[in-house]
Design a protein around this motif. Structure first.
Motif, PDB file in Angstrom:
ATOM      1  N   ALA A 128       0.760  -1.208  -0.037  1.00 52.58           N
ATOM      2  CA  ALA A 128       0.152   0.040  -0.148  1.00 52.58           C
ATOM      3  C   ALA A 128       0.851   1.027   0.165  1.00 52.58           C
ATOM      4  N   GLY A 129       1.926   1.118   0.570  1.00 49.84           N
ATOM      5  CA  GLY A 129       2.927   2.330   0.757  1.00 49.84           C
ATOM      6  C   GLY A 129       2.442   3.301   1.735  1.00 49.84           C
ATOM      7  N   GLY A 130       3.415   3.992   2.509  1.00 51.21           N
ATOM      8  CA  GLY A 130       3.019   4.944   3.335  1.00 51.21           C
ATOM      9  C   GLY A 130       2.406   4.407   4.751  1.00 51.21           C
ATOM     10  N   ILE A 131       2.360   2.996   4.869  1.00 48.51           N
ATOM     11  CA  ILE A 131       1.790   2.574   6.156  1.00 48.51           C
ATOM     12  C   ILE A 131       2.759   2.321   7.106  1.00 48.51           C
ATOM     13  N   SER A 132       2.632   2.770   8.207  1.00 47.22           N
ATOM     14  CA  SER A 132       3.672   2.623   9.360  1.00 47.22           C
ATOM     15  C   SER A 132       3.830   1.269   9.935  1.00 47.22           C
ATOM     16  N   ASP A 133       4.930   0.891  10.456  1.00 51.42           N
ATOM     17  CA  ASP A 133       4.977  -0.366  11.264  1.00 51.42           C
ATOM     18  C   ASP A 133       4.128  -0.276  12.365  1.00 51.42           C
ATOM     19  N   ALA A 134       3.940   0.934  12.918  1.00 45.76           N
ATOM     20  CA  ALA A 134       2.948   0.899  14.256  1.00 45.76           C
ATOM     21  C   ALA A 134       1.661   0.602  13.786  1.00 45.76           C
ATOM     22  N   ILE A 135       1.063   0.692  12.554  1.00 41.39           N
ATOM     23  CA  ILE A 135      -0.195   0.456  12.232  1.00 41.39           C
ATOM     24  C   ILE A 135      -0.449  -1.051  11.818  1.00 41.39           C
ATOM     25  N   VAL A 136       0.695  -1.700  11.222  1.00 42.71           N
ATOM     26  CA  VAL A 136       0.803  -3.065  11.031  1.00 42.71           C
ATOM     27  C   VAL A 136       0.974  -3.913  12.485  1.00 42.71           C
ATOM     28  N   ALA A 137       1.620  -3.054  13.295  1.00 43.11           N
ATOM     29  CA  ALA A 137       1.661  -3.506  14.732  1.00 43.11           C
ATOM     30  C   ALA A 137       0.166  -3.917  15.502  1.00 43.11           C
ATOM     31  N   GLU A 138      -0.693  -2.841  15.080  1.00 41.78           N
ATOM     32  CA  GLU A 138      -2.163  -3.019  15.602  1.00 41.78           C
ATOM     33  C   GLU A 138      -2.533  -4.234  15.081  1.00 41.78           C
ATOM     34  N   ALA A 139      -2.339  -4.584  13.901  1.00 43.43           N
ATOM     35  CA  ALA A 139      -2.930  -5.841  13.426  1.00 43.43           C
ATOM     36  C   ALA A 139      -2.162  -7.078  14.134  1.00 43.43           C
ATOM     37  N   ARG A 140      -0.915  -7.024  14.189  1.00 42.98           N
ATOM     38  CA  ARG A 140      -0.272  -8.186  14.845  1.00 42.98           C
ATOM     39  C   ARG A 140      -0.727  -8.193  16.323  1.00 42.98           C
ATOM     40  N   PHE A 141      -0.931  -7.093  17.119  1.00 41.66           N
ATOM     41  CA  PHE A 141      -1.511  -7.406  18.352  1.00 41.66           C
ATOM     42  C   PHE A 141      -2.839  -8.147  18.432  1.00 41.66           C
ATOM     43  N   PHE A 142      -3.744  -7.786  17.540  1.00 35.91           N
ATOM     44  CA  PHE A 142      -5.126  -8.460  17.635  1.00 35.91           C
ATOM     45  C   PHE A 142      -5.048  -9.756  17.043  1.00 35.91           C
ATOM     46  N   ARG A 143      -4.164 -10.180  16.058  1.00 34.74           N
ATOM     47  CA  ARG A 143      -3.853 -11.690  15.759  1.00 34.74           C
ATOM     48  C   ARG A 143      -3.432 -12.412  16.935  1.00 34.74           C
ATOM     49  N   ALA A 144      -2.532 -11.874  17.540  1.00 37.70           N
ATOM     50  CA  ALA A 144      -1.950 -12.454  18.856  1.00 37.70           C
ATOM     51  C   ALA A 144      -3.302 -12.725  19.851  1.00 37.70           C
ATOM     52  N   PHE A 145      -3.814 -11.452  20.098  1.00 36.55           N
ATOM     53  CA  PHE A 145      -5.018 -11.444  21.092  1.00 36.55           C
ATOM     54  C   PHE A 145      -6.042 -12.599  20.708  1.00 36.55           C
ATOM     55  N   ASP A 146      -6.400 -12.514  19.626  1.00 40.42           N
ATOM     56  CA  ASP A 146      -7.451 -13.692  19.367  1.00 40.42           C
ATOM     57  C   ASP A 146      -6.732 -15.055  19.391  1.00 40.42           C
ATOM     58  N   TYR A 147      -5.643 -15.411  18.944  1.00 35.51           N
ATOM     59  CA  TYR A 147      -5.027 -16.658  19.188  1.00 35.51           C
ATOM     60  C   TYR A 147      -4.843 -16.978  20.574  1.00 35.51           C
ATOM     61  N   PHE A 148      -4.506 -16.163  21.502  1.00 35.08           N
ATOM     62  CA  PHE A 148      -4.346 -16.245  22.873  1.00 35.08           C
ATOM     63  C   PHE A 148      -5.688 -16.710  23.423  1.00 35.08           C
ATOM     64  N   MET A 149      -6.818 -15.834  23.243  1.00 33.83           N
ATOM     65  CA  MET A 149      -8.072 -16.232  23.616  1.00 33.83           C
ATOM     66  C   MET A 149      -8.648 -17.581  23.253  1.00 33.83           C
ATOM     67  N   LEU A 150      -8.190 -18.029  21.899  1.00 37.17           N
ATOM     68  CA  LEU A 150      -8.457 -19.264  21.478  1.00 37.17           C
ATOM     69  C   LEU A 150      -7.889 -20.512  21.909  1.00 37.17           C
ATOM     70  N   VAL A 151      -6.418 -20.388  22.283  1.00 35.61           N
ATOM     71  CA  VAL A 151      -5.877 -21.252  22.881  1.00 35.61           C
ATOM     72  C   VAL A 151      -5.976 -21.588  24.195  1.00 35.61           C
ATOM     73  N   GLN A 152      -6.454 -20.625  24.867  1.00 36.44           N
ATOM     74  CA  GLN A 152      -6.600 -20.847  26.277  1.00 36.44           C
ATOM     75  C   GLN A 152      -8.098 -21.323  26.315  1.00 36.44           C
TER      76      GLN A 152
END
Length: 610
Positions: A128-152
């Motif tokens: 997309a261009g111009g997308i900061s690592d911080a914005i992508v990190a939000e997606a990484r947080f939520f992917r981890a968040f959901d997998y953490f809830m699921l694995v528990q």
């Protein structure tokens, strides 16, 4: 590996949410499907990331997920009006839990849908261009968040949704290979959270946005939980079957130390977050979105569009925030009497934090009142958790009588107590009049001499009448002096993560053997929480100011040696009724010991003990 059936993963969340220019709020726009090309645009990336905040509302505040995280623990059993959704999860023999009756499906569906959205953002954002690592990190947080809830919740789950592990999928898939618990943690949860800690800002990009402190909280909690899983002190089976060994070669103790180090680092470097001065202020509706709250599923009364739910009537589905209904008993049954003997509903259903909409699906066992919250004088958390006094509000329903007759045929006026749940058993025995006797309570409550309010002692709490849950009760600013809209879902945010939990995570890791820092032993950390609990500024159920500091007494009463049992008890006092309990007992393998038995009166009015 086992094969399990899962929903087709076409696109992602039902509702996509887009950022409105430079605004600090999330602007929602409906979208039914995403494509890889869409994620290669700035609009697509921002829309996908914003939808991840929206998906929280499908889970948190959803009454059946709330049921799945509370019922069957020592914090909640089924209430008088419970259907099989609640009796099955009680695990007491009243129902039978099966794969089809477990309401953990409320987590499964939106979590996997959101994971696929996150996969799409992470995989395509660079194009997309111009997308900061911080914005992508939000997606990484939520992917981890959901997998953490699921694995528990389910044990090992699928990392491959049809296009490869952690890859964005656009094709219908009906089966999937189930990964093991270590694979879910080491391939998905830990890498994503480590990247999120590194790339997220100290202050959120938007109001309520993901931050470095939030990522640290979940990384520390995931390390702590995985450490317990590796240790497996009670020899509990895992699914799918897997050796309790770490692919990275670390043992449980290593993970406990990581949990402690990360949690204490977050405490030392909190960014804009921190503890509220009093426990009352943490959950006071007028103080929502305060600095102690790291993550919440947001709602608003200003717009049905942004609220995601009707502002006048909700049916308990979709985005409705209706968790607070579950442990609200049918208080509108309360009756007082006019001078001519005519019965009047003296406590009307009202959109107010003490009251709200009653469903009577869940209720607290007696031990919550007598054991968990045994100290109701110094510790402010009982008062900051429950509604124990129900006050007359018939005037807001346009009943013009200046007073009504209540207990002992004594007059009560609007704002005065109609029913009080006593803190302890009274020295004078409660009188329970016979059916038809003058002054009898219609809900089975009793009387004490000289009191105009009916009373129920802790031993009289039943599946039908019990203290309500004030901390998550509704709040509206548009009641205009009336009863407002009590049949709508709550327009308050549902709190998910709190800064205070960092202290508990670090303390629990210390109890499990982590080396501690100066002045940050398990007892030191717990005492930060207990000191705050001893500070009062308001007597919630007395409806009056109470400026009192019992912090010294609270901290001196803390045991010299902190145990896991003590931490669990303290966590229940701090987070009672907020959806933590099932996960706490599963993590520590204490469910059978802690929730194996409880006391509760029956489902009849009065003191009928089961």
């Amino acid at each position: 590996m086992k094969r399990i059936h899962i929903k087709a993963f076409i696109g992602t969340a039902v509702t996509a949410l887009f950022l409105a220019g430079c605004s600090d709020i999330l602007d929602e726009q409906p979208r039914s499907i995403y494509t890889p090309d869409f994620f290669k645009t700035e609009r697509g990336v921002l829309g996908g990331v914003t939808s991840m905040y929206g998906h929280l509302r499908y889970i948190y505040g959803q009454g059946y997920f709330y049921n799945a995280s509370q019922t069957g623990t020592d914090e909640a059993t089924y209430g008088q009006s419970a259907d099989p959704n609640f009796k099955d999860l009680d695990l007491s023999g009243a129902g039978q839990i099966t794969a089809s009756s477990s309401r953990a499906d409320v987590l499964w569906k939106p979590a996997f849908s959101n994971i696929n959205t996150a996969n799409g953002v992470i995989e395509n954002a660079q194009a997309a261009g111009g997308i900061s690592d911080a914005i992508v990190a939000e997606a990484r947080f939520f992917r981890a968040f959901d997998y953490f809830m699921l694995v528990q919740t389910f044990g090992g789950v699928s990392l491959d949704l049809g296009a490869g592990e952690l890859k964005f999928n656009t094709n219908p898939v009906r089966t999937s290979v189930r990964n093991t618990v270590p694979e879910v943690y080491t391939k998905a949860i830990f890498p994503d959270l480590l990247k999120a800690v590194n790339d997220l800002p100290a202050t959120g990009r938007v109001t309520g946005g993901a931050t470095k402190t939030l990522a640290r909280l979940y990384l520390a909690k995931a390390y702590l939980t995985y450490g317990w899983w590796l240790e497996n002190p009670n020899g509990i089976p895992t699914y799918p079957e897997a050796a309790r060994t770490d692919p990275d070669g670390h043992n449980a103790q290593w993970y406990f130390q990581q949990a402690y180090d990360i949690a204490t680092a977050a405490i030392a470097d909190p960014g804009p977050f921190g503890l509220q001065a009093t426990y009352y202020d943490v959950n006071l509706a007028q103080n929502d979105r305060n600095k102690e709250i790291l993550l919440y599923a947001d709602h608003t009364e200003s717009s049905e569009y942004y609220n995601g739910s009707s502002l006048t009537y909700a049916n308990g589905s979709d985005f409705d925030n209706f968790a607070s209904w579950m442990m609200t008993w049918n208080y509108p049954d309360l009756r007082s009497y006019k001078a001519d003997g005519t019965a009047v509903g003296s406590v009307q259903r009202e959109a107010e934090q003490h009251l709200g909409r009653p469903w009577t699906r869940m209720c607290p066992p007696i031990g919550v009142i007598t054991n968990t919250f045994s100290d109701k004088t110094r510790d402010s958390r009982y008062d900051g958790t429950f509604t124990t006094v129900y006050r007359g509000n018939w005037d807001k329903a346009k009943v013009t009588d200046a007073f009504l007759n209540n207990a002992n045929n004594m007059p009560v006026r609007p704002g005065e107590a109609i029913l009080t749940f006593l803190d302890e058993e009274p020295a004078t025995p409660i009188s329970y009049p016979r059916e038809g006797e003058a002054g009898r309570s219609n809900i089975g409550a009793g009387t004490l001499p000289g009191r105009a309010d009916y009373v129920i002692s802790p031993e009289g709490i039943s599946r039908i009448v019990y203290p309500g849950l004030w901390k998550i009760g509704p709040y509206r600013t548009d009641n205009a002096g009336g009863l407002g809209q009590p049949n709508a879902g709550s327009t308050r945010p549902f709190n998910i993560a709190k800064f205070s939990e960092l202290y508990f995570i670090a303390a629990e890791a210390a109890v499990k053997g982590a080396a501690t820092k100066a002045n940050q032993t398990a007892r030191d950390l717990i005492n930060v929480i207990r000191a705050r609990a001893g500070k009062w500024r308001w007597n919630n159920n007395g409806n009056a100011a109470k400026v009192e500091d019992n912090s010294a007494a609270m901290t001196s009463a803390t045991p010299a040696t902190i145990t896991i049992d003590y931490i669990l008890a303290e966590r229940s006092r701090e987070y009672y009724g907020e959806g933590y309990r099932w996960y706490d007992l599963v993590r520590t393998q204490k469910w059978a010991e802690v929730a194996g038995s409880y006391r509760i009166c029956g489902d009849k009015k009065g003191r009928t003990r089961l």
